[in-house]
Design a protein around this motif. Sequence first.
Motif, PDB file in Angstrom:
ATOM      1  N   SER A   1       0.830  -1.213   0.000  1.00 54.38           N
ATOM      2  CA  SER A   1       0.000   0.000   0.000  1.00 54.38           C
ATOM      3  C   SER A   1       0.862   1.261   0.000  1.00 54.38           C
ATOM      4  CB  SER A   1      -0.924  -0.008   1.219  1.00 54.38           C
ATOM      5  OG  SER A   1      -1.804  -1.109   1.184  1.00 54.38           O
ATOM      6  N   ILE A   2       1.949   1.246   0.773  1.00 55.29           N
ATOM      7  CA  ILE A   2       2.853   2.402   0.798  1.00 55.29           C
ATOM      8  C   ILE A   2       3.437   2.650  -0.582  1.00 55.29           C
ATOM      9  CG2 ILE A   2       5.063   3.219   1.704  1.00 55.29           C
ATOM     10  CD1 ILE A   2       4.339   1.764   4.331  1.00 55.29           C
ATOM     11  N   SER A   3       3.842   1.587  -1.268  1.00 61.16           N
ATOM     12  CA  SER A   3       4.401   1.743  -2.610  1.00 61.16           C
ATOM     13  C   SER A   3       3.352   2.278  -3.577  1.00 61.16           C
ATOM     14  CB  SER A   3       4.950   0.405  -3.108  1.00 61.16           C
ATOM     15  OG  SER A   3       6.036  -0.013  -2.327  1.00 61.16           O
ATOM     16  N   MET A   4       2.115   1.839  -3.434  1.00 64.51           N
ATOM     17  CA  MET A   4       1.045   2.360  -4.289  1.00 64.51           C
ATOM     18  C   MET A   4       0.835   3.850  -4.053  1.00 64.51           C
ATOM     19  SD  MET A   4      -1.787  -0.683  -4.041  1.00 64.51           S
ATOM     20  CE  MET A   4      -1.457  -2.342  -4.628  1.00 64.51           C
ATOM     21  N   LEU A   5       0.820   4.238  -2.779  1.00 63.34           N
ATOM     22  CA  LEU A   5       0.631   5.659  -2.469  1.00 63.34           C
ATOM     23  C   LEU A   5       1.793   6.498  -3.002  1.00 63.34           C
ATOM     24  CD1 LEU A   5      -0.743   5.334   1.174  1.00 63.34           C
ATOM     25  CD2 LEU A   5      -2.025   6.000  -0.865  1.00 63.34           C
ATOM     26  N   ARG A   6       2.997   5.961  -2.892  1.00 62.46           N
ATOM     27  CA  ARG A   6       4.151   6.687  -3.426  1.00 62.46           C
ATOM     28  C   ARG A   6       4.103   6.770  -4.943  1.00 62.46           C
ATOM     29  NH1 ARG A   6       8.843   4.163   0.621  1.00 62.46           N
ATOM     30  NH2 ARG A   6       8.246   5.423   2.454  1.00 62.46           N
TER      31      ARG A   6
ATOM     32  N   LEU B   1       0.804   5.308   5.588  1.00 62.70           N
ATOM     33  CA  LEU B   1      -0.456   4.612   5.320  1.00 62.70           C
ATOM     34  C   LEU B   1      -1.668   5.538   5.347  1.00 62.70           C
ATOM     35  CD1 LEU B   1       0.137   1.342   7.362  1.00 62.70           C
ATOM     36  CD2 LEU B   1       0.184   1.615   4.889  1.00 62.70           C
ATOM     37  N   ASP B   2      -1.434   6.841   5.380  1.00 64.29           N
ATOM     38  CA  ASP B   2      -2.532   7.808   5.403  1.00 64.29           C
ATOM     39  C   ASP B   2      -3.076   7.972   3.982  1.00 64.29           C
ATOM     40  OD1 ASP B   2      -4.340   9.746   5.914  1.00 64.29           O
ATOM     41  OD2 ASP B   2      -2.915  11.249   6.642  1.00 64.29           O
ATOM     42  N   ARG B   3      -4.304   7.513   3.752  1.00 67.62           N
ATOM     43  CA  ARG B   3      -4.908   7.566   2.411  1.00 67.62           C
ATOM     44  C   ARG B   3      -5.723   8.836   2.177  1.00 67.62           C
ATOM     45  NH1 ARG B   3      -4.750   2.192   3.884  1.00 67.62           N
ATOM     46  NH2 ARG B   3      -4.055   0.721   2.268  1.00 67.62           N
ATOM     47  N   ARG B   4      -5.844   9.666   3.181  1.00 66.38           N
ATOM     48  CA  ARG B   4      -6.672  10.863   3.019  1.00 66.38           C
ATOM     49  C   ARG B   4      -6.169  11.794   1.927  1.00 66.38           C
ATOM     50  NH1 ARG B   4      -6.749  13.309   8.848  1.00 66.38           N
ATOM     51  NH2 ARG B   4      -4.558  12.657   8.601  1.00 66.38           N
ATOM     52  N   PRO B   5      -4.848  12.042   1.809  1.00 64.80           N
ATOM     53  CA  PRO B   5      -4.411  12.946   0.730  1.00 64.80           C
ATOM     54  C   PRO B   5      -4.785  12.444  -0.660  1.00 64.80           C
ATOM     55  CG  PRO B   5      -2.667  12.665   2.353  1.00 64.80           C
ATOM     56  CD  PRO B   5      -3.732  11.670   2.688  1.00 64.80           C
ATOM     57  N   VAL B   6      -4.708  11.140  -0.909  1.00 66.36           N
ATOM     58  CA  VAL B   6      -5.069  10.619  -2.231  1.00 66.36           C
ATOM     59  C   VAL B   6      -6.561  10.777  -2.474  1.00 66.36           C
ATOM     60  CG1 VAL B   6      -4.998   8.585  -3.714  1.00 66.36           C
ATOM     61  CG2 VAL B   6      -3.172   8.978  -2.096  1.00 66.36           C
TER      62      VAL B   6
ATOM     63  N   VAL C   1      -7.382   8.644 -11.573  1.00 64.99           N
ATOM     64  CA  VAL C   1      -6.847   7.280 -11.633  1.00 64.99           C
ATOM     65  C   VAL C   1      -6.208   6.905 -10.294  1.00 64.99           C
ATOM     66  CG1 VAL C   1      -5.137   5.784 -12.738  1.00 64.99           C
ATOM     67  CG2 VAL C   1      -6.536   7.325 -14.119  1.00 64.99           C
ATOM     68  N   ALA C   2      -5.570   7.873  -9.619  1.00 67.09           N
ATOM     69  CA  ALA C   2      -4.923   7.593  -8.332  1.00 67.09           C
ATOM     70  C   ALA C   2      -5.917   7.185  -7.261  1.00 67.09           C
ATOM     71  CB  ALA C   2      -4.141   8.815  -7.862  1.00 67.09           C
TER      72      ALA C   2
END
Length: 739
Positions: free
Chosen positions: A9-14, A66-71, A110-111
């Motif tokens: 998940s971290i790699s996806m967010l990055r 792991l914070d998904r709020r920015p995305v 898409v993100a």
Amino acid sequence: MGRALDDLSISMLRGAAAAALVACVVGLIDLLTLDAQYALAPNAAALFVFALATGWLIEGTMRRPLDRRPVRVLSLLALVMLLIQPWLLGPLRPSVEYPPVWHIMIVGLVAGAVSLPDRPYLALAVLAAAGVAISRVHQRMSTVQSLAEAALFLLTCLAAITAIEALRRSARSISAATTDLWQFHEVAATERMRESERIRMDAIVHDRVLAALLLAARGPDDGTAAGVAASAIADLEPAHGDPQDRPQETWAGIIAAAGERLGLRVETRTHGAWTNDNAGEAITDATLEALRNVARHSGKRVAVVHARFTPRLARVSISDPGRGFDITEDTGRSTGMDTSIRARIEGVGGHAHITSVPGQGTRVVISVPRASAAPTLPPARMDRSAFGLVVLFAAAATICHGVIGAAHYGRTSVVVAVIAGTAAILGLLFVTWRAPHTRWVQWGICVGALVIVGALATTVGDPMRPDWQWWFVGALDGVIAVLAFRFSGRVALVTALLVPPVIALVVLASGRQPSISAISDSATQLLMYAVLGAVLRRGLGRARNRIARLARATFEARRAELALEARAMAAEERREALGAAVIPMLRVIVRGPLTREERSAAVRLEAAVRDLLVARRVVDGPLAALLDQTRRRGVRVELAIASRMPDAQVVDLRKVLMTTLPTVPDGSLVRATWHASFDDDPQPARIVLILPSASAAKGQLAALRTAHLEELVSLRNDDELLILTVLGAPGEQRLPCNR
């Protein structure tokens, strides 16, 4: 497992952050080159807000991975921008060009696949596709092309969410496979440890128990037997620690101390670091036993020990210039070497080679490979079956690009080229998905993509117009994404960066002036897909490595426990096999001195223990009792049966011994032997009976005939009989073997 999925998940967010950053840079370049068709202020404001959200996302991936709020905020912001684009961010007059903030809107939407659940994201994708259609209709595009672009965007979102879910499934499958692999490794390691401990206990029985019983029965009462017996009792007690937990000593120091105790002058040369694990313990014990053999049998007080320990191999040689012996003869010395040296080393996966010539000394060479304790895990590459649906969506998007490109041109000759180009890109996508993972293949895909781009660039009508005449660049999105994820992010980035120069060179070669901004704008998505694919590939690799580390750490935490369990089980098995009389006799020896009856009992126990070592599969309870009764009558019985004897022959030999031993006269010698052949051909078990006299031999022959064994018996000498038991095929009669 949870921590490994967190890595993914971290790699996806990055990856989402990297793609958003690239989109911001491209949007800034488009904004700086903005013409009079678009209003500067609203587009600059939208880009500024998106850049702030991107900065928040980047900061979050560094501090709160792991914070998904920015995305999620980024995705909602992109949706709002897309919905208001026709009225606030759109062109001031009809135009087919995309607004400067188009890339940031697409990337932001898409993100969202990284951070949103499936159903909310699908609703977001459908709403955004409707926004794309409305936006393009507002720009006076045809309804067909507007719907085609909306469908293309929806396919892109579907491919994104499918790829994310496939990545998560792949991580879970890797976790399950890795767990299963380590569990199998643990089972195999447990069995290896148990077998190694069985062999170690056999060697202890040979080196300590037999030595104590022999010294007590035939040696002087000088306390030597008591010391050996005490050592044997300590070794047979349940284990209280792992070999690695013992005090660390230098290997050369251990060997030198042993040589001093044995009265030997030992020349020791050691290279490399010795490890005090199970293999290291086996090497040390085998070396010490070889030195004890030098002290007992060589007739010299000199030995040379050379040791080399490397990360891959441990090799030790022990040599002496003593009297030597014939290794082909069945002697007590060769049997002891088989039990205390060969079996010990083979139990830890090594090999012991013993050479000796009478009058020229003996040399023992021990080799133990240092194999890795970890199983080999498969590389974290793309599972083609898991990502089949992603490739299907990418193929559909490629077809959409081709349809829009063909509709844009309208000329028959160019439409044919568009169809051929679409087919070529689909073929390249299939090759990228199915081709073997080699360096030549990945660079071949790169060259193939550039060749297709160069060929289709010749069909461009007006190179200065940034419209759908550059359809083929977007059609390569799927190829670049799969290339980056399945093969190499570096090759995908090189391919994406080379597309604009190739197009520019082709246009220049045709005598026209290319629009660098139009070309680079068309290739921007290629670069973003290459970055996303590379980051996600790295994320799956990190997840795999995390899973492997966690599984290995679990195994290592269990290793010491497994070693203790194996040692305790082996000791318990040997205590049971030795019976109730051996350990009490050892305690009597420690107490000392022994009476005549106790010495006689020690002699019989020594023979019984030796039977346990050299004929364990043949000697069961009834035969052990018969052997003891036979020896009490003064009959000398010697057994040497290799452990590889076939089961059927074990049963036959046991029956023959049970029939023969009760009739053997007092004072006789009975020697039963069996050795495996190198080519695994059936070998007979040989029982040699040496009787006190010729008349006793004839009487024994008559007794065997009465027992219906006459077909297996032959008279070798006047006082010697030979019994052969031959293992035949199922149902085959055994033939008499008279010699």
